[in-house]
Write an enzyme that holds these catalytic residues in place. Sequence first.
Site, short mmCIF file in Angstrom:
data_model
loop_
_atom_site.label_atom_id
_atom_site.label_comp_id
_atom_site.label_asym_id
_atom_site.label_seq_id
_atom_site.Cartn_x
_atom_site.Cartn_y
_atom_site.Cartn_z
N ALA A 37 0.87 -1.19 0.00
CA ALA A 37 0.00 0.00 0.00
C ALA A 37 0.90 1.24 0.00
CB ALA A 37 -0.97 -0.01 1.18
N HIS A 39 2.97 4.57 -0.45
CA HIS A 39 2.62 5.99 -0.60
C HIS A 39 3.92 6.80 -0.63
CE1 HIS A 39 3.48 6.11 3.66
NE2 HIS A 39 2.46 5.32 3.94
N HIS A 42 6.77 5.79 1.77
CA HIS A 42 7.58 4.67 1.30
C HIS A 42 8.50 5.12 0.15
CE1 HIS A 42 3.82 2.53 2.76
NE2 HIS A 42 4.74 1.95 3.47
N GLY A 152 11.33 4.42 8.35
CA GLY A 152 10.81 5.77 8.55
C GLY A 152 10.76 6.13 10.03
N LYS A 154 8.55 7.76 11.15
CA LYS A 154 7.11 7.61 11.45
C LYS A 154 6.89 6.52 12.50
CE LYS A 154 2.63 7.47 10.81
NZ LYS A 154 2.22 6.16 10.34
N ASP A 155 7.62 5.41 12.37
CA ASP A 155 7.52 4.30 13.33
C ASP A 155 8.76 4.34 14.22
OD1 ASP A 155 5.10 2.48 12.29
OD2 ASP A 155 6.14 3.36 10.59
N SER A 190 0.20 7.46 5.98
CA SER A 190 0.09 6.11 6.52
C SER A 190 -0.83 5.31 5.62
CB SER A 190 -0.49 6.15 7.94
OG SER A 190 -0.94 4.86 8.32
P1 AMP Z 1 4.79 -0.03 6.56
O1 AMP Z 1 4.50 -0.39 5.15
O2 AMP Z 1 3.69 0.74 7.23
O3 AMP Z 1 5.30 -1.18 7.39
O4 AMP Z 1 5.99 1.00 6.49
C1 AMP Z 1 7.19 0.64 5.85
C2 AMP Z 1 8.22 1.69 6.16
O5 AMP Z 1 7.79 2.95 5.66
C3 AMP Z 1 8.46 1.85 7.66
O6 AMP Z 1 9.85 1.99 7.90
C4 AMP Z 1 7.73 3.12 7.97
O7 AMP Z 1 8.26 3.83 9.07
C5 AMP Z 1 7.91 3.90 6.68
N1 AMP Z 1 6.89 4.94 6.59
C6 AMP Z 1 5.55 4.78 6.69
N2 AMP Z 1 4.92 5.97 6.63
C7 AMP Z 1 5.89 6.91 6.48
C8 AMP Z 1 5.88 8.32 6.38
N3 AMP Z 1 4.76 9.04 6.40
N4 AMP Z 1 7.07 8.95 6.25
C9 AMP Z 1 8.23 8.25 6.23
N5 AMP Z 1 8.31 6.91 6.33
C10 AMP Z 1 7.14 6.25 6.46
#
Ligand code: AMP
Length: 285
Positions: A37, A39, A42, A152, A154-155, A190
């Site tokens: 997903a 965005h 990522h 990120g 973000k987490d 997100s």
């Molecule tokens: P996820 O697909 O939610 O597991 O996220 C994958 C990676 O993308 C993780 O390292 C997140 O911290 C990063 N990420 C998600 N949202 C953002 C954002 N808004 N800004 C920067 N990195 C992000």
Amino acid sequence: MEVLRTVAELRQWSRALRNAARADGGHTIGLVPTMGALHAGHASLIRAAKASIGSVAVSIFVNPTQFGPNEDYARYPRTFESDCALAAAEGADVIFAPAVEELYPAGASTFVEVEGPSDRLDGASRPGHFRGVATVVAKLLIAAEPDRAFFGQKDAAQVAVLRRMVADLRLGAEIAVCPIVREADGLALSSRNLYLSPAERIQALTLSRIIRQTEAMVAAGERSAATLIAAARESFAAVPEIRVDYIELVDWATLQPAEVAAPGTLFAVAAWVGATRLIDNTILG
Ligand code: AMP
């Protein structure tokens, strides 16, 4: 851009590049773990990886072990075709998109527990979450053997857990952290923002507003964790539709509570907007 489905293929891709590097000198490998997903957040990780690393693998895997029994694993957005297009446009060299049984073979019973930070922040409200995250990222790092893996801010709690894990297991990959990408109005991007109704989308702005409020208070000289947290709690209370999960000021490495906002401390919030749990944070300057 090739799509790899097995650990053996990913390892072969990585090792072939390493062997070639011995001949032509200095080829580096980057890994960007995601749950798809994709965005602009990522995309920023893939771009950062591509800018500093020779070849980049993007993993797309909705990891079942990091979801609680009543969480959104089944309905988590899965947009594989457009994810591949975005990753290719940002310069990814391969996608690693394994089936669940590839990363968790029948009877799998090995998990990575990062004691300490895993019980804090999101780990406190989502028991077992960071055990699942650490386990899957360990599997990815062992398979891809990257020089650097990109995450990120973000987490931010996840970063603390993974840094501890990589240090403890001597996994050798460097953990690179990229800034939070936001919408023009401040909302942190997100994959779960897709769940928000138009009304909830407006309520969700409360999180980034509180992050900015806290940054402004610290810039104006406020240092007390109690005062910063109380102000944030008051701002949340003004939006009764939102249920606060946590408001914390912590040491970013250990995730233990900090009493004062020192440079590098992490201020983080999590809140439920309707049925959607959102997080946001800032690393204080
Ligand atoms: P996820 O697909 O939610 O597991 O996220 C994958 C990676 O993308 C993780 O390292 C997140 O911290 C990063 N990420 C998600 N949202 C953002 C954002 N808004 N800004 C920067 N990195 C992000």
